[in-house]
Design an enzyme around this catalytic site. Structure first.
Site, PDB file in Angstrom:
ATOM      1  N   ASP A  73      -1.701   9.589 -10.699  1.00  0.00           N
ATOM      2  CA  ASP A  73      -1.683   8.646 -11.619  1.00  0.00           C
ATOM      3  C   ASP A  73      -0.271   8.353 -12.155  1.00  0.00           C
ATOM      4  O   ASP A  73      -0.045   6.911 -12.395  1.00  0.00           O
ATOM      5  CB  ASP A  73      -2.487   8.694 -12.812  1.00  0.00           C
ATOM      6  CG  ASP A  73      -3.823   8.833 -12.747  1.00  0.00           C
ATOM      7  OD1 ASP A  73      -4.425   8.302 -11.531  1.00  0.00           O
ATOM      8  OD2 ASP A  73      -4.817   9.279 -13.360  1.00  0.00           O
ATOM      9  N   ASN A 103      -2.403  13.051  -4.095  1.00  0.00           N
ATOM     10  CA  ASN A 103      -3.535  13.559  -4.931  1.00  0.00           C
ATOM     11  C   ASN A 103      -4.229  15.024  -4.652  1.00  0.00           C
ATOM     12  O   ASN A 103      -4.210  15.699  -5.203  1.00  0.00           O
ATOM     13  CB  ASN A 103      -4.703  12.630  -4.984  1.00  0.00           C
ATOM     14  CG  ASN A 103      -4.574  11.534  -5.752  1.00  0.00           C
ATOM     15  OD1 ASN A 103      -3.763  11.443  -6.635  1.00  0.00           O
ATOM     16  ND2 ASN A 103      -5.246  10.317  -5.503  1.00  0.00           N
ATOM     17  N   HIS A 133      -4.552  14.466  -9.363  1.00  0.00           N
ATOM     18  CA  HIS A 133      -4.677  13.359  -9.693  1.00  0.00           C
ATOM     19  C   HIS A 133      -3.857  12.802 -10.848  1.00  0.00           C
ATOM     20  O   HIS A 133      -3.551  11.623 -10.959  1.00  0.00           O
ATOM     21  CB  HIS A 133      -6.356  12.901 -10.223  1.00  0.00           C
ATOM     22  CG  HIS A 133      -7.103  12.915  -9.017  1.00  0.00           C
ATOM     23  ND1 HIS A 133      -7.232  12.131  -7.988  1.00  0.00           N
ATOM     24  CD2 HIS A 133      -7.891  13.732  -8.519  1.00  0.00           C
ATOM     25  CE1 HIS A 133      -8.034  12.228  -7.059  1.00  0.00           C
ATOM     26  NE2 HIS A 133      -8.482  13.445  -7.260  1.00  0.00           N
ATOM     27  N   ASP A 138       0.821  -1.058  -0.046  1.00  0.00           N
ATOM     28  CA  ASP A 138       0.118   0.128  -0.152  1.00  0.00           C
ATOM     29  C   ASP A 138       0.953   1.130   0.043  1.00  0.00           C
ATOM     30  O   ASP A 138       1.814   1.386   0.776  1.00  0.00           O
ATOM     31  CB  ASP A 138      -0.949  -0.050   1.516  1.00  0.00           C
ATOM     32  CG  ASP A 138      -1.629   1.060   1.137  1.00  0.00           C
ATOM     33  OD1 ASP A 138      -2.894   1.042   0.561  1.00  0.00           O
ATOM     34  OD2 ASP A 138      -1.791   2.257   1.862  1.00  0.00           O
ATOM     35  N   GLU A 142      -4.876   2.373  -4.266  1.00  0.00           N
ATOM     36  CA  GLU A 142      -3.168   2.595  -4.269  1.00  0.00           C
ATOM     37  C   GLU A 142      -2.688   1.293  -3.618  1.00  0.00           C
ATOM     38  O   GLU A 142      -1.666   1.264  -2.982  1.00  0.00           O
ATOM     39  CB  GLU A 142      -2.888   3.789  -3.142  1.00  0.00           C
ATOM     40  CG  GLU A 142      -3.128   3.669  -1.863  1.00  0.00           C
ATOM     41  CD  GLU A 142      -4.503   4.256  -1.473  1.00  0.00           C
ATOM     42  OE1 GLU A 142      -4.835   4.540  -0.607  1.00  0.00           O
ATOM     43  OE2 GLU A 142      -5.569   4.230  -2.395  1.00  0.00           O
TER      44      GLU A 142
END
Length: 318
Positions: A198, A189, A194, A181, A224
């Site tokens: 990404d 973010n 975002h 994680d 994530e």
């Protein structure tokens, strides 16, 4: 005899009679139509005048061998055959050869069929088949892979991980799951947008794939989270593998902020009794998840094995 002459002359197929020297001694009306020659231009001429130059030498060799071992056969099944018109244009053909003995002379009846339309249909079908196969491959890729990272998606991971567990059971080997994680991903973010989030996910996915072993199953679990399934690792080896992945992610450069991960590990030792693969996989995932949240609770950017948990602390917020 007149009726046979009539059949030869007006059959819808192109007909030639060829002598032992490869010269045309008879040609029907359809031969004139198909090749564009007047019959007087064909008689006593070598049949190679009707064949593209690049095939002429090969045809002469085949013709000589056919004369010595004559039997009825078709041509064009194993290779594409082309004929040459008077105007220089080429077209695909099928050819049927039949030996003839007339007044002691060995002759060959040659039946020529223009297959331009059939070949065009075959080529079109081949193109459509290729396109459909490509589309099927693309759809299969989309069905099994995460669109953003290119890793296996959750559905594909579940399928392949179950197969891995069956292999582990058959070989009596360990099976290991690593749940990975990203630490503080929500903050990435929120701070950078975002698009940067990404980009981080893609960089992490690429790094995990490169750092994992060739036969390891690497997938995006969702959001994530990532998951890796591996065969044959002991508990100590799984900790080393997890640390290698954690360090590889921490070494990613050219991001707007440092990226770290927490990793939870669960190991299935060889089972002698039969077991339900789907249930075992669910249990492994749950154990890896518990170890993951312990790693996050204990400060993040570290690895934790389920077997070494001493206190299942409440999970920290991402």
């Amino acid at each position: 005899m007149e009726i046979y002459q009539h059949i030869f002359e007006y059959t819808p197929d192109t007909l030639f009679v060829i002598d032992q020297g490869g010269r045309v001694i008879l040609a029907n009306a359809q031969a004139e139509t198909l090749f564009g020659y007047d019959r007087s231009e064909l008689i006593n001429q070598p049949v190679e005048m009707l064949i593209p130059a690049r095939f002429s030498a090969l045809h002469i060799d085949h013709r000589a061998r056919y004369i010595t071992q004559a039997h009825s056969r078709s041509m064009g099944g194993a290779a594409e055959l082309f004929a040459l018109r008077k105007d220089g244009s080429e077209f695909p053909v099928d050819i049927m050869l039949s030996p003839m003995l007339l007044h002691g002379d060995q002759l060959v009846l040659c039946v020529v069929r223009d297959i331009t339309e059939r070949k065009a249909a075959q080529d079109a079908l081949a193109r459509q088949t290729t396109e459909l196969r490509q589309l099927h491959a693309e759809l299969e890729l989309l069905a099994n892979h995460d669109g953003l990272t290119g890793l296996y998606n959750w559905r594909a991971f579940y399928e392949y991980a179950e197969q891995m567990l069956k292999t582990a059971h058959r070989r009596q080997e360990n099976a290991t799951l690593l749940m990975i994680d990203l630490d503080h991903f929500k903050q990435i973010n929120d701070r950078f947008g975002h698009a940067e989030g990404d980009r981080v996910l893609q960089a992490v996915a690429s790094t995990l794939k490169a750092a994992a072993r060739e036969n390891d199953i690497v997938a995006r679990h969702g959001g994530e989270e990532f998951v890796v399934a591996a065969l044959g690792l002991s508990e100590a080896e799984s900790l080393m593998a997890a640390e290698r992945l954690r360090a590889a992610v921490a070494a990613i450069e050219n991001m707007k902020t440092r990226i770290t991960t927490s990793v939870g590990i669960a190991t299935l030792t060889p089972q002698t009794q039969k077991y339900e693969t789907r249930r075992i996989l669910a249990e492994l995932l749950d154990k890896a998840d518990q170890a993951l949240y312990a790693a996050k609770h204990n400060g993040r950017n570290q690895v934790c094995h389920f077997n070494r948990l001493t206190d299942l602390a409440q999970p920290a917020t991402s």
